[in-house]
Design a protein around this motif. Structure first.
Motif, PDB file in Angstrom:
ATOM      1  N   SER A  31       0.812  -1.218   0.000  1.00 26.28           N
ATOM      2  CA  SER A  31       0.000   0.000   0.000  1.00 26.28           C
ATOM      3  C   SER A  31       0.847   1.270   0.000  1.00 26.28           C
ATOM      4  CB  SER A  31      -0.937   0.017   1.213  1.00 26.28           C
ATOM      5  OG  SER A  31      -0.218   0.244   2.409  1.00 26.28           O
ATOM      6  N   LEU A  32       2.142   1.121   0.201  1.00 28.50           N
ATOM      7  CA  LEU A  32       3.035   2.285   0.222  1.00 28.50           C
ATOM      8  C   LEU A  32       3.415   2.721  -1.186  1.00 28.50           C
ATOM      9  CD1 LEU A  32       5.441   1.165   3.067  1.00 28.50           C
ATOM     10  CD2 LEU A  32       3.748   2.989   3.197  1.00 28.50           C
ATOM     11  N   LYS A  33       3.455   4.031  -1.393  1.00 30.04           N
ATOM     12  CA  LYS A  33       3.943   4.587  -2.658  1.00 30.04           C
ATOM     13  C   LYS A  33       5.464   4.499  -2.629  1.00 30.04           C
ATOM     14  CE  LYS A  33      -0.003   7.571  -2.922  1.00 30.04           C
ATOM     15  NZ  LYS A  33      -0.604   8.519  -2.034  1.00 30.04           N
ATOM     16  N   ASP A  34       6.087   4.610  -3.800  1.00 30.53           N
ATOM     17  CA  ASP A  34       7.546   4.464  -3.882  1.00 30.53           C
ATOM     18  C   ASP A  34       8.280   5.448  -2.980  1.00 30.53           C
ATOM     19  OD1 ASP A  34       7.476   2.341  -5.629  1.00 30.53           O
ATOM     20  OD2 ASP A  34       7.670   3.592  -7.419  1.00 30.53           O
ATOM     21  N   TYR A  35       7.855   6.706  -2.958  1.00 32.45           N
ATOM     22  CA  TYR A  35       8.549   7.699  -2.136  1.00 32.45           C
ATOM     23  C   TYR A  35       8.328   7.435  -0.646  1.00 32.45           C
ATOM     24  CZ  TYR A  35       4.103  10.262  -1.616  1.00 32.45           C
ATOM     25  OH  TYR A  35       2.817  10.627  -1.326  1.00 32.45           O
ATOM     26  N   GLU A  36       7.166   6.869  -0.276  1.00 36.54           N
ATOM     27  CA  GLU A  36       6.926   6.516   1.122  1.00 36.54           C
ATOM     28  C   GLU A  36       7.799   5.339   1.531  1.00 36.54           C
ATOM     29  OE1 GLU A  36       2.249   7.748   1.670  1.00 36.54           O
ATOM     30  OE2 GLU A  36       2.697   5.836   0.724  1.00 36.54           O
ATOM     31  N   ARG A  37       7.909   4.371   0.629  1.00 32.69           N
ATOM     32  CA  ARG A  37       8.751   3.185   0.887  1.00 32.69           C
ATOM     33  C   ARG A  37      10.208   3.607   1.086  1.00 32.69           C
ATOM     34  NH1 ARG A  37       6.956  -1.287  -0.111  1.00 32.69           N
ATOM     35  NH2 ARG A  37       5.548  -0.634  -1.754  1.00 32.69           N
ATOM     36  N   THR A  38      10.713   4.470   0.217  1.00 30.42           N
ATOM     37  CA  THR A  38      12.089   4.949   0.317  1.00 30.42           C
ATOM     38  C   THR A  38      12.315   5.695   1.622  1.00 30.42           C
ATOM     39  OG1 THR A  38      12.246   5.112  -2.087  1.00 30.42           O
ATOM     40  CG2 THR A  38      13.837   6.385  -0.801  1.00 30.42           C
ATOM     41  N   PHE A  39      11.385   6.595   1.967  1.00 33.53           N
ATOM     42  CA  PHE A  39      11.489   7.363   3.202  1.00 33.53           C
ATOM     43  C   PHE A  39      11.505   6.442   4.423  1.00 33.53           C
ATOM     44  CE2 PHE A  39       9.438   9.417   6.834  1.00 33.53           C
ATOM     45  CZ  PHE A  39      10.251  10.512   7.001  1.00 33.53           C
ATOM     46  N   LEU A  40      10.576   5.484   4.467  1.00 37.33           N
ATOM     47  CA  LEU A  40      10.519   4.580   5.621  1.00 37.33           C
ATOM     48  C   LEU A  40      11.757   3.703   5.723  1.00 37.33           C
ATOM     49  CD1 LEU A  40       6.871   3.253   6.040  1.00 37.33           C
ATOM     50  CD2 LEU A  40       8.235   4.563   7.652  1.00 37.33           C
ATOM     51  N   LYS A  41      12.242   3.215   4.605  1.00 33.25           N
ATOM     52  CA  LYS A  41      13.460   2.394   4.641  1.00 33.25           C
ATOM     53  C   LYS A  41      14.608   3.168   5.270  1.00 33.25           C
ATOM     54  CE  LYS A  41      12.870  -0.794   0.768  1.00 33.25           C
ATOM     55  NZ  LYS A  41      13.395  -1.160  -0.568  1.00 33.25           N
ATOM     56  N   LYS A  42      14.784   4.404   4.814  1.00 37.77           N
ATOM     57  CA  LYS A  42      15.878   5.215   5.347  1.00 37.77           C
ATOM     58  C   LYS A  42      15.650   5.564   6.810  1.00 37.77           C
ATOM     59  CE  LYS A  42      17.365   7.265   1.046  1.00 37.77           C
ATOM     60  NZ  LYS A  42      17.603   8.495   0.295  1.00 37.77           N
ATOM     61  N   ALA A  43      14.451   6.028   7.136  1.00 36.56           N
ATOM     62  CA  ALA A  43      14.160   6.450   8.512  1.00 36.56           C
ATOM     63  C   ALA A  43      14.289   5.279   9.479  1.00 36.56           C
ATOM     64  CB  ALA A  43      12.763   7.048   8.591  1.00 36.56           C
ATOM     65  N   LEU A  44      13.677   4.152   9.164  1.00 33.00           N
ATOM     66  CA  LEU A  44      13.725   3.008  10.076  1.00 33.00           C
ATOM     67  C   LEU A  44      15.124   2.434  10.188  1.00 33.00           C
ATOM     68  CD1 LEU A  44      10.351   1.274   9.153  1.00 33.00           C
ATOM     69  CD2 LEU A  44      10.882   2.636  11.188  1.00 33.00           C
ATOM     70  N   PHE A  45      15.868   2.460   9.088  1.00 25.29           N
ATOM     71  CA  PHE A  45      17.246   1.983   9.140  1.00 25.29           C
ATOM     72  C   PHE A  45      18.053   2.810  10.135  1.00 25.29           C
ATOM     73  CE2 PHE A  45      21.669   2.265   7.803  1.00 25.29           C
ATOM     74  CZ  PHE A  45      22.021   0.924   7.864  1.00 25.29           C
ATOM     75  N   TYR A  46      17.942   4.124  10.056  1.00 25.74           N
ATOM     76  CA  TYR A  46      18.714   4.978  10.955  1.00 25.74           C
ATOM     77  C   TYR A  46      18.190   4.954  12.383  1.00 25.74           C
ATOM     78  CZ  TYR A  46      21.516   6.396   7.083  1.00 25.74           C
ATOM     79  OH  TYR A  46      22.388   6.362   6.029  1.00 25.74           O
ATOM     80  N   PHE A  47      16.884   4.783  12.572  1.00 19.65           N
ATOM     81  CA  PHE A  47      16.341   4.644  13.930  1.00 19.65           C
ATOM     82  C   PHE A  47      16.920   3.411  14.616  1.00 19.65           C
ATOM     83  CE2 PHE A  47      11.990   6.682  12.762  1.00 19.65           C
ATOM     84  CZ  PHE A  47      12.549   7.940  12.821  1.00 19.65           C
ATOM     85  N   ASN A  48      17.033   2.333  13.863  1.00 21.40           N
ATOM     86  CA  ASN A  48      17.386   1.045  14.447  1.00 21.40           C
ATOM     87  C   ASN A  48      18.820   0.607  14.183  1.00 21.40           C
ATOM     88  OD1 ASN A  48      14.770   0.383  15.509  1.00 21.40           O
ATOM     89  ND2 ASN A  48      14.114   0.266  13.391  1.00 21.40           N
ATOM     90  N   LYS A  49      19.561   1.431  13.521  1.00 23.75           N
ATOM     91  CA  LYS A  49      20.911   1.081  13.078  1.00 23.75           C
ATOM     92  C   LYS A  49      21.797   0.493  14.176  1.00 23.75           C
ATOM     93  CE  LYS A  49      24.778   3.221  10.675  1.00 23.75           C
ATOM     94  NZ  LYS A  49      25.231   4.461  10.048  1.00 23.75           N
ATOM     95  N   TYR A  50      21.823   1.111  15.306  1.00 22.85           N
ATOM     96  CA  TYR A  50      22.764   0.682  16.339  1.00 22.85           C
ATOM     97  C   TYR A  50      22.175  -0.299  17.337  1.00 22.85           C
ATOM     98  CZ  TYR A  50      25.346   4.473  14.335  1.00 22.85           C
ATOM     99  OH  TYR A  50      26.010   5.281  13.449  1.00 22.85           O
ATOM    100  N   ASN A  51      20.871  -0.387  17.399  1.00 19.93           N
ATOM    101  CA  ASN A  51      20.258  -1.245  18.408  1.00 19.93           C
ATOM    102  C   ASN A  51      19.841  -2.615  17.912  1.00 19.93           C
ATOM    103  OD1 ASN A  51      20.409   0.767  20.365  1.00 19.93           O
ATOM    104  ND2 ASN A  51      18.584   1.733  19.567  1.00 19.93           N
ATOM    105  N   PHE A  52      19.281  -2.675  16.721  1.00 14.28           N
ATOM    106  CA  PHE A  52      18.645  -3.907  16.304  1.00 14.28           C
ATOM    107  C   PHE A  52      19.228  -4.550  15.061  1.00 14.28           C
ATOM    108  CE2 PHE A  52      15.363  -1.239  18.321  1.00 14.28           C
ATOM    109  CZ  PHE A  52      15.159  -2.014  19.448  1.00 14.28           C
ATOM    110  N   LEU A  53      19.961  -3.829  14.272  1.00 12.85           N
ATOM    111  CA  LEU A  53      20.406  -4.364  12.994  1.00 12.85           C
ATOM    112  C   LEU A  53      21.795  -5.002  13.067  1.00 12.85           C
ATOM    113  CD1 LEU A  53      19.108  -1.619  10.554  1.00 12.85           C
ATOM    114  CD2 LEU A  53      18.101  -3.827  11.076  1.00 12.85           C
TER     115      LEU A  53
END
Length: 86
Positions: A48-70
């Protein structure tokens, strides 16, 4: 910001207080009553996500979780497009 441009967000809308929140409405999961939860949609699987929403979420969630979960086996993922992300 690419996200704003892709969403068709204008400078005039940027000056309208509270208008920015509508840009993020589709990024949240909804509960059984249709209310937003504090959980984001999965940008890797949610169609249901548009391409720009998908890109934004990938980047945002990656940086939110970069040091804790990934981290797996002492390996840190390199980017939001790392093929090893489950």
């Amino acid at each position: 910001m690419d996200f704003y441009k892709a969403a068709g967000y204008t400078s005039l809308e940027n000056f309208t207080i509270g208008d920015q929140t509508r840009l993020y409405n589709n990024l949240y999961e909804l509960d059984s009553k249709g209310n937003k939860t504090m959980r984001f949609k999965n940008p890797y699987t949610d169609s249901s996500l548009k391409d720009y929403e998908r890109t934004f979420l990938k980047k945002a969630l990656f940086y939110f979780n970069k040091y804790n979960f990934l981290k797996t086996d002492n390996k840190q993922f390199i980017s939001e497009n790392d093929p090893a992300i489950p």
